[in-house]
Design a protein around this motif. Structure first.
Motif, PDB file in Angstrom:
ATOM      1  N   ARG A 126       1.020  -1.132  -0.021  1.00 21.66           N
ATOM      2  CA  ARG A 126       0.041   0.178  -0.043  1.00 21.66           C
ATOM      3  C   ARG A 126       0.813   1.432  -0.051  1.00 21.66           C
ATOM      4  O   ARG A 126       1.637   1.469   0.769  1.00 21.66           O
ATOM      5  N   TRP A 127       0.569   2.285  -0.845  1.00 22.76           N
ATOM      6  CA  TRP A 127       1.327   3.436  -1.229  1.00 22.76           C
ATOM      7  C   TRP A 127       0.119   4.609  -1.014  1.00 22.76           C
ATOM      8  O   TRP A 127      -1.059   4.517  -1.389  1.00 22.76           O
ATOM      9  N   LYS A 128       0.691   5.696  -0.584  1.00 24.24           N
ATOM     10  CA  LYS A 128      -0.109   6.924  -0.575  1.00 24.24           C
ATOM     11  C   LYS A 128       0.410   7.617  -1.806  1.00 24.24           C
ATOM     12  O   LYS A 128       1.348   8.014  -2.118  1.00 24.24           O
ATOM     13  N   LEU A 129      -0.594   7.815  -2.873  1.00 31.41           N
ATOM     14  CA  LEU A 129      -0.198   8.350  -4.058  1.00 31.41           C
ATOM     15  C   LEU A 129      -1.102   9.805  -4.181  1.00 31.41           C
ATOM     16  O   LEU A 129      -2.333   9.838  -3.791  1.00 31.41           O
TER      17      LEU A 129
ATOM     18  N   TRP B 158      -4.939   9.337  -3.155  1.00 27.29           N
ATOM     19  CA  TRP B 158      -5.160   8.101  -3.413  1.00 27.29           C
ATOM     20  C   TRP B 158      -4.650   7.004  -2.565  1.00 27.29           C
ATOM     21  O   TRP B 158      -3.234   7.160  -2.181  1.00 27.29           O
ATOM     22  N   LEU B 159      -5.302   5.950  -2.357  1.00 25.51           N
ATOM     23  CA  LEU B 159      -4.546   4.869  -1.958  1.00 25.51           C
ATOM     24  C   LEU B 159      -4.192   3.755  -2.913  1.00 25.51           C
ATOM     25  O   LEU B 159      -5.237   3.599  -3.776  1.00 25.51           O
ATOM     26  N   MET B 160      -3.126   3.331  -3.130  1.00 29.50           N
ATOM     27  CA  MET B 160      -2.539   2.664  -4.208  1.00 29.50           C
ATOM     28  C   MET B 160      -1.868   1.487  -3.880  1.00 29.50           C
ATOM     29  O   MET B 160      -1.356   1.226  -2.718  1.00 29.50           O
ATOM     30  N   ALA B 161      -2.200   0.163  -4.518  1.00 29.63           N
ATOM     31  CA  ALA B 161      -1.595  -0.981  -4.258  1.00 29.63           C
ATOM     32  C   ALA B 161      -0.540  -1.301  -5.373  1.00 29.63           C
ATOM     33  O   ALA B 161      -0.709  -1.020  -6.555  1.00 29.63           O
TER      34      ALA B 161
ATOM     35  N   GLU C 158      10.134  -8.093 -13.826  1.00 32.74           N
ATOM     36  CA  GLU C 158      10.228  -6.850 -14.539  1.00 32.74           C
ATOM     37  C   GLU C 158       8.697  -6.555 -14.800  1.00 32.74           C
ATOM     38  O   GLU C 158       8.165  -5.423 -15.387  1.00 32.74           O
ATOM     39  N   SER C 159       7.676  -7.150 -14.068  1.00 33.74           N
ATOM     40  CA  SER C 159       6.200  -6.832 -14.210  1.00 33.74           C
ATOM     41  C   SER C 159       5.834  -6.021 -12.956  1.00 33.74           C
ATOM     42  O   SER C 159       6.385  -6.093 -11.845  1.00 33.74           O
ATOM     43  N   ILE C 160       4.872  -4.920 -13.412  1.00 35.63           N
ATOM     44  CA  ILE C 160       4.332  -4.126 -12.207  1.00 35.63           C
ATOM     45  C   ILE C 160       2.830  -3.898 -12.545  1.00 35.63           C
ATOM     46  O   ILE C 160       2.491  -3.851 -13.620  1.00 35.63           O
ATOM     47  N   HIS C 161       2.196  -3.846 -11.346  1.00 37.18           N
ATOM     48  CA  HIS C 161       0.816  -3.726 -11.525  1.00 37.18           C
ATOM     49  C   HIS C 161       0.499  -2.770 -10.252  1.00 37.18           C
ATOM     50  O   HIS C 161       0.728  -2.627  -9.138  1.00 37.18           O
ATOM     51  N   LEU C 162      -0.247  -1.655 -10.860  1.00 40.29           N
ATOM     52  CA  LEU C 162      -0.629  -0.167  -9.953  1.00 40.29           C
ATOM     53  C   LEU C 162      -2.193  -0.185 -10.140  1.00 40.29           C
ATOM     54  O   LEU C 162      -2.676  -0.141 -11.069  1.00 40.29           O
ATOM     55  N   VAL C 163      -2.564  -0.247  -8.923  1.00 44.34           N
ATOM     56  CA  VAL C 163      -4.252  -0.014  -8.601  1.00 44.34           C
ATOM     57  C   VAL C 163      -4.357   1.071  -7.954  1.00 44.34           C
ATOM     58  O   VAL C 163      -3.946   1.050  -6.594  1.00 44.34           O
ATOM     59  N   TYR C 164      -5.064   2.043  -8.238  1.00 40.65           N
ATOM     60  CA  TYR C 164      -5.888   2.848  -7.307  1.00 40.65           C
ATOM     61  C   TYR C 164      -7.118   3.543  -7.818  1.00 40.65           C
ATOM     62  O   TYR C 164      -7.301   3.305  -8.949  1.00 40.65           O
ATOM     63  N   ASP C 165      -7.787   3.935  -7.094  1.00 45.49           N
ATOM     64  CA  ASP C 165      -8.023   4.194  -5.627  1.00 45.49           C
ATOM     65  C   ASP C 165      -8.588   2.699  -4.971  1.00 45.49           C
ATOM     66  O   ASP C 165      -9.629   2.362  -5.083  1.00 45.49           O
ATOM     67  N   VAL C 166      -7.735   1.966  -4.226  1.00 44.88           N
ATOM     68  CA  VAL C 166      -7.886   0.798  -3.553  1.00 44.88           C
ATOM     69  C   VAL C 166      -9.050   0.769  -2.613  1.00 44.88           C
ATOM     70  O   VAL C 166      -9.896  -0.069  -2.425  1.00 44.88           O
ATOM     71  N   ARG C 167      -9.591   2.210  -2.116  1.00 47.11           N
ATOM     72  CA  ARG C 167     -10.516   2.303  -1.280  1.00 47.11           C
ATOM     73  C   ARG C 167     -11.901   1.945  -1.956  1.00 47.11           C
ATOM     74  O   ARG C 167     -12.999   1.449  -1.239  1.00 47.11           O
TER      75      ARG C 167
END
Length: 171
Positions: free
Chosen positions: A42-45, A71-74, A80-89
């Motif tokens: 969990r990251w603060k974006l 936003w709250l981001m996962a 080498e793969s990345i998955h970013l999801v926001y807003d997790v709420r």
């Protein structure tokens, strides 16, 4: 996908994650806001709208340029793969969902495109939405900065682009 303040509403309203691409009824965020069901750190974006290009549309209030949204981001990384999801709420309802690559500290990711429409001022604007982000993790991995572009390709052939700056830190 994302939803913006409709025409005639308070122009200080910031973008929020959409509850649905074709929402028949309002949706209440879950009580466990995706904390346990969505993998990743969990990251603060914080996103800041820097500019808008293309034709003027009423769902993108010009008054929002320069304003920031938290936003709250996962973030989930594997090789080498990345998955970013926001807003997790709002998870599991549609949120901004990017998949891409990370090489060294550089991130390049894109959302899955979808079609939608906003109506305001008696006009229905149909579009195809896509988003792209490019960014960089700090050397110690404790920060992520970047730029994101939301593109709304209208059926008229014109494209509205919203340009955001990103700043994120682990929670």
């Amino acid at each position: 996908g994302l939803l913006f303040a409709a025409c005639g509403s308070d122009s200080s309203v910031q973008p929020t994650a959409a509850t649905s691409r074709e929402s028949p009824a309002p949706v209440t965020p879950r009580s466990d806001p995706g904390q346990t069901s969505l993998p990743g750190e969990r990251w603060k974006l914080t996103t800041t709208l820097r500019s808008v290009s293309g034709p003027e549309v009423c769902w993108v209030p010009a008054a929002n340029i320069g304003k920031s949204t938290d936003w709250l981001m996962a973030i989930e990384r594997s090789g080498e793969s990345i998955h970013l999801v926001y807003d997790v709420r709002n998870f599991p309802f549609p949120d901004v969902n990017h998949a891409g690559k990370i090489v060294a500290d550089e991130v390049v990711a894109a959302s899955e495109g979808w079609t939608g429409a906003y109506g305001c001022g008696g006009v229905r604007h149909e579009f195809r939405f896509e988003a792209n982000v490019v960014g960089r993790f700090s050397e110690d991995g404790g920060a992520l900065t970047g730029k994101e572009v939301w593109s709304y390709r209208l059926t008229s052939g014109e494209t509205v682009r919203m340009h955001f700056d990103w700043s994120a830190t682990p929670q």
